[in-house]
Design a protein around this motif. Structure first.
Motif, PDB file in Angstrom:
ATOM      1  N   THR A   2       0.832  -1.204   0.000  1.00 37.14           N
ATOM      2  CA  THR A   2       0.000   0.000   0.000  1.00 37.14           C
ATOM      3  C   THR A   2       0.863   1.249   0.000  1.00 37.14           C
ATOM      4  O   THR A   2       1.805   1.370   0.783  1.00 37.14           O
ATOM      5  N   ARG A 250      -6.311   9.155  -5.338  1.00 36.68           N
ATOM      6  CA  ARG A 250      -5.345   9.104  -6.439  1.00 36.68           C
ATOM      7  C   ARG A 250      -4.333   7.978  -6.223  1.00 36.68           C
ATOM      8  O   ARG A 250      -3.951   7.297  -7.183  1.00 36.68           O
ATOM      9  N   LEU A 251      -3.900   7.781  -4.983  1.00 45.30           N
ATOM     10  CA  LEU A 251      -2.965   6.693  -4.705  1.00 45.30           C
ATOM     11  C   LEU A 251      -3.609   5.328  -4.926  1.00 45.30           C
ATOM     12  O   LEU A 251      -2.901   4.343  -5.163  1.00 45.30           O
ATOM     13  N   SER A 252      -4.937   5.290  -4.859  1.00 49.66           N
ATOM     14  CA  SER A 252      -5.659   4.037  -5.118  1.00 49.66           C
ATOM     15  C   SER A 252      -6.005   3.861  -6.587  1.00 49.66           C
ATOM     16  O   SER A 252      -6.672   2.890  -6.959  1.00 49.66           O
ATOM     17  N   GLY A 253      -5.576   4.813  -7.433  1.00 48.54           N
ATOM     18  CA  GLY A 253      -5.776   4.676  -8.865  1.00 48.54           C
ATOM     19  C   GLY A 253      -6.977   5.395  -9.433  1.00 48.54           C
ATOM     20  O   GLY A 253      -7.292   5.233 -10.616  1.00 48.54           O
ATOM     21  N   ALA A 254      -7.668   6.221  -8.631  1.00 45.45           N
ATOM     22  CA  ALA A 254      -8.858   6.919  -9.110  1.00 45.45           C
ATOM     23  C   ALA A 254      -8.483   8.015 -10.100  1.00 45.45           C
ATOM     24  O   ALA A 254      -7.413   8.623 -10.018  1.00 45.45           O
ATOM     25  N   ASP A 255      -9.399   8.294 -11.046  1.00 47.67           N
ATOM     26  CA  ASP A 255      -9.195   9.419 -11.944  1.00 47.67           C
ATOM     27  C   ASP A 255      -9.488  10.715 -11.182  1.00 47.67           C
ATOM     28  O   ASP A 255      -9.948  10.693 -10.030  1.00 47.67           O
TER      29      ASP A 255
END
Length: 285
Positions: A2, A250-255
């Motif tokens: 993570t 954002r760190l989880s990949g969201a736009d």
């Protein structure tokens, strides 16, 4: 593994005074509607929200060996925030005059000076273990800017109510991969955000209070998000929670659009408590 966050900046002990109106600049008397003491500081607010979201976070802040410092350290420890404490010549303290509508005058009663850098090797090591560095406006993070840049990691900054001209903010802006601010002193927030993208930032975001937030991404695309309904008890920390929600997403990949929505949700969560975050409700009485 993570992704984790390293934050450097203020953690303070605050006195909050709620008034029916902000004081006018003339001699007079007012009665407080309510008052309390609590943890403050923009970096503490971000660290609390990231911790609540389950994001591994380390907060580096300065406190002194005094009663206020003990309160700050104890509150964050009991809330479960990972911390590295530097020895400050003072513990930051604020007196915040507030209105129910969200108006605020912050009086800085004490603020620590930058350190001599004796612990920088350990701090740089802690930075390098993170995936993103957040640097907030204060003397110690300003001193740490070259060290943070040397890591090659993305740097997020929050310049709060920047007016587009103040000299103190400029080194932070120059180093930033992501810039956050509010619209209090900006005549044209979107133009300012576009200027930051033009200067090399990959994301620039301005919070607009009850009107939500606007962002410009690396491609120059404008994104907007509405504020979510909330029963407002205290507005302190809402902007910090918004940044934390965006960063975590954002760190989880969201736009960008999804991340802004996450930020609005995180901000709404802290508006219903008179502390920086609901995590403190059980640890500050």
């Amino acid at each position: 593994m993570t992704a984790s966050v390293f934050i450097a900046g203020p953690a303070s002990w605050n006195s909050i005074v709620v008034l029916d109106r902000l004081p006018e600049p003339v001699p007079h008397m007012q009665f407080a509607e309510e008052s309390w003491e609590t943890l403050g500081g923009t970096s503490a607010g971000k660290a609390l929200s990231l911790t609540a979201l389950g994001r591994p976070t380390v907060l580096y802040a300065l406190t002194a060996a005094d009663e206020s410092g003990e309160r700050v350290r104890g509150a964050l420890d009991r809330a479960g925030v990972g911390t590295v404490w530097g020895d400050g010549d003072a513990t930051e303290r604020h007196l915040n005059l507030m209105t129910r509508e969200g108006g605020r005058v912050s009086l800085y009663l004490a603020s620590p000076s930058a350190t001599d850098g004796a612990d920088d090797a350990a701090l740089v090591s802690a930075m390098r273990e993170a995936d993103v560095i957040v640097l907030d406006l204060a003397a110690e993070p300003l001193r740490l800017l070259p060290a943070a840049k040397s890591t090659g990691l993305p740097i997020w900054v929050d310049v709060h109510d920047y007016d587009g001209e103040a000299d103190f903010h400029r080194p932070f802006l120059a180093a930033a991969d992501a810039v956050f601010c509010n619209a209090d002193h900006l005549d044209d927030p979107v133009a300012f955000l576009r200027s930051r993208i033009g200067a090399g930032a990959s994301l620039a975001v301005c919070t607009l209070g009850a009107r939500g937030a606007v962002a410009i991404d690396a491609d120059g695309t404008e994104h907007r998000v509405a504020a979510l309904p909330a029963d407002i008890v205290d507005t302190n920390g809402a902007g910090d929670a918004f940044l934390a929600g965006v960063l975590d997403a954002r760190l989880s990949g969201a736009d960008v659009r999804s991340a802004l929505t996450a930020g609005a949700r995180t901000a709404a969560e802290v508006l219903g408590t008179r502390h920086l975050h609901p995590l403190l409700d059980a640890v500050i009485v």
